[in-house]
Motif scaffolding. Structure first.
Motif, PDB file in Angstrom:
ATOM      1  N   PHE A  14      69.789  67.514  53.160  1.00 42.73           N
ATOM      2  CA  PHE A  14      70.536  67.222  54.034  1.00 42.73           C
ATOM      3  C   PHE A  14      71.449  65.312  53.699  1.00 42.73           C
ATOM      4  N   CYS A  15      72.424  64.785  54.147  1.00 43.57           N
ATOM      5  CA  CYS A  15      73.378  63.462  53.762  1.00 43.57           C
ATOM      6  C   CYS A  15      73.865  63.120  54.752  1.00 43.57           C
ATOM      7  N   LYS A  43      70.139  63.479  60.974  1.00 40.56           N
ATOM      8  CA  LYS A  43      69.294  64.602  59.926  1.00 40.56           C
ATOM      9  C   LYS A  43      68.459  65.183  60.135  1.00 40.56           C
ATOM     10  N   SER A  44      66.859  64.132  60.416  1.00 37.25           N
ATOM     11  CA  SER A  44      65.209  64.405  60.210  1.00 37.25           C
ATOM     12  C   SER A  44      65.421  64.599  61.773  1.00 37.25           C
ATOM     13  N   ILE A  46      66.351  68.628  60.655  1.00 40.86           N
ATOM     14  CA  ILE A  46      65.401  68.846  59.774  1.00 40.86           C
ATOM     15  C   ILE A  46      64.129  69.638  61.153  1.00 40.86           C
ATOM     16  N   THR A 103      65.425  68.865  52.411  1.00 36.85           N
ATOM     17  CA  THR A 103      65.286  66.963  52.103  1.00 36.85           C
ATOM     18  C   THR A 103      65.600  66.600  52.485  1.00 36.85           C
ATOM     19  N   ASP A 104      65.584  65.477  53.602  1.00 41.27           N
ATOM     20  CA  ASP A 104      66.336  64.319  53.780  1.00 41.27           C
ATOM     21  C   ASP A 104      66.160  63.659  52.228  1.00 41.27           C
ATOM     22  N   THR A 105      67.574  63.103  53.169  1.00 41.95           N
ATOM     23  CA  THR A 105      68.055  61.673  51.932  1.00 41.95           C
ATOM     24  C   THR A 105      68.463  60.473  52.444  1.00 41.95           C
TER      25      THR A 105
END
Ligand code: GDP
Length: 468
Positions: free
Chosen positions: A225-226, A233-234, A237, A273-275
């Motif tokens: 996720f960007c 994003k989070s 998720i 994945t969170d970025t």
């Protein structure tokens, strides 16, 4: 070093349950087993048949638990050695007492993966199959389990074995010429030889090309996720984790600086994945996080670009989208599939008509969500499996390589084969051709056969649990 003593461990997971199995393997397994188990009816342990009785503490001559026991004589057991299994109630205390009793009369507590390591040394399976045992145990979804089962049955070993067999035959012929090595290899043989070497190279290259797809079915699709900070994003998720089946991975070696969660959406595993926001100008510490984020996007199977639908797009959004699009060089050559998510649609629309057009015209899948609304994320949970299917069929990848160890060895084998081909083409002497060809054969052998490389073996079997 292969030890020949008798080992003991609980083969079932730790904790309480209906049944636990204590496994003994080695030359004394039968004797130790007979002393630990008192059958209801007199008589010895039965090969391949369960006997009913009691687990016994031989020191105190005290019964520990009601139990079943079976003897699996060498060489047709998992380890290839005499093996005894005692099935008792799934109580950690009972298990501990039986293991301690076994140790008191000569067994040693097994190391991680030692049963499987013995199986490899005794030729019951090769290293690829031992790794498949681990993959089967850890498979996050059905596709991974199917792939591991294929590998455990020997599909990949056979495929590599055929290639290696053809190279060994070539090597034998070349080596026969080494004694007359002043002469070049006979001309009529070299075109045939080139053809065979090229076929082997193509076969190996096909395995290398299938690596990513095989790894995807083993581990799940890396989904990164960007987007700018605060776009949601989070939150997205978290919403996805609520919609799918969470997969808890206890595989060692997966500690990363980014938080990763694996979720099963429609039978496909996604490693989410969170970025840190992918941005250009940041403080040094943040800059490092951003560089790591870029790398993860580059290596991802799917990039989910989140934009805040309640605000106009800004330079960072456009930059990221451009970098992931055709011709966008700044992220990298191997591009992930891209899903654009316009989030926060519960808020008033902040995107202009032009911006909507811009997003629609991009060559990416596009959906809208509200991370705060339970139903608003449903389409994200549906879009990801769809995108995964578009990314390419997983079928046919069941005989693929999915570990870096295999990829690296095959890549080296390929390099040596290409060097061999070049030598044959340019009329190199038999001796040089033999050296390159042998190196290639050895690389392939290192994938399946017990090596004398303790470090590699320790690494492979160190991933196993104690009773496996
Ligand atoms: P990240 O920095 O991209 O991970 O963003 P967060 O998930 O931390 O969200 C930032 C803020 O936006 C939080 O206060 C969230 O509650 C809020 N937020 C996230 N998604 C939505 C949404 O769909 N609608 C609304 N109204 N707020 C949201």
């Amino acid at each position: 070093m292969y030890k020949t003593d008798t080992i003991v461990a609980c083969a079932t997971p730790p904790g309480r349950g209906g049944v636990a199995i204590v496994r003994l393997s080695g030359p004394e397994a039968r004797d130790i087993g007979q002393r630990l188990f008192k059958p209801g009816q007199p008589g010895p342990l039965k090969a391949w048949g369960l006997r009913h009785g009691h687990a016994l503490d031989p020191g105190r001559q005290e019964s520990i638990d009601e139990a079943l026991a079976v003897l699996m004589p060498a060489p047709h057991s998992y380890t290839g050695e005499d093996t005894v299994e005692i099935h008792c109630h799934g109580s950690p205390l009972v298990v501990e007492r039986i293991v301690a009793a076994a140790v008191s009369i000569g067994a040693r507590v097994a190391e991680r993966g030692e049963f499987s390591r013995r199986a490899v040394f005794n030729g019951r399976m090769d290293l690829l199959q031992a790794e498949a045992v681990l993959d089967l145990i850890n498979a996050p979804v059905e596709a991974g389990a199917r792939q591991a089962w294929g590998q455990l049955q020997g599909a990949l070993s056979q495929r590599l074995g055929l290639i290696r067999g053809s190279l060994v035959a070539e090597l034998a012929e070349v080596e026969a010429n080494v004694d007359f090595s002043d002469e070049e290899l006979p001309e009529e043989n070299s075109s045939l030889r080139l053809e065979r070497l090229e076929t082997a190279t193509t076969d190996l290259q096909a395995l290398l090309d299938g690596f990513a797809a095989s790894r995807r079915s083993r581990e799940g699709l890396r989904t990164v996720f960007c987007g700018r900070p605060n776009v949601g994003k989070s939150s997205l998720i978290n919403a996805l984790l609520g919609q799918g089946r969470m997969i808890v991975s206890d595989e060692p070696g997966t500690t990363r600086d980014a938080v990763e969660e694996t979720v099963d959406l429609g039978g496909q595993a996604f490693v989410l994945t969170d970025t840190a926001g992918v941005r250009e100008t940041l403080s040094k510490a943040e800059g490092l996080a951003v560089a790591a984020a870029r790398q993860r996007v580059l290596e991802a199977d799917i990039a989910v670009v989140v934009v805040d639908g309640s605000l106009p797009l800004d330079g960072q959004d456009r930059q990221l989208l451009a970098a992931l699009g055709p011709g966008g060089g700044s992220i990298g050559a191997a591009k992930p599939a891209v899903l654009v998510v316009v989030n926060k649609i519960d808020l008033p629309d902040g995107l202009s008509g032009d911006e909507h057009n811009y997003l629609n015209l991009l060559d990416f899948s596009l959906i809208s969500t509200s991370a705060l609304d339970a139903g608003g994320c449903h389409n994200l949970a549906q879009a990801l499996p769809l995108l995964a299917r578009e990314r390419g069929p997983e079928e046919g990848q069941q005989i693929g390589i999915s570990r870096l160890r295999h990829r690296e060895a095959i890549a080296r084998a390929c390099d040596r084969l290409r060097a061999t081909i070049s030598l044959v083409t340019h009329g190199g002497g038999a001796e040089l051709v033999a050296i390159e060809l042998r190196a290639s054969v050895d690389e392939l052998a290192s994938i399946t056969e017990p090596l004398d490389n303790e470090e590699v073996l320790d690494r492979i079997f160190g991933e196993f649990c104690i009773g496996k």
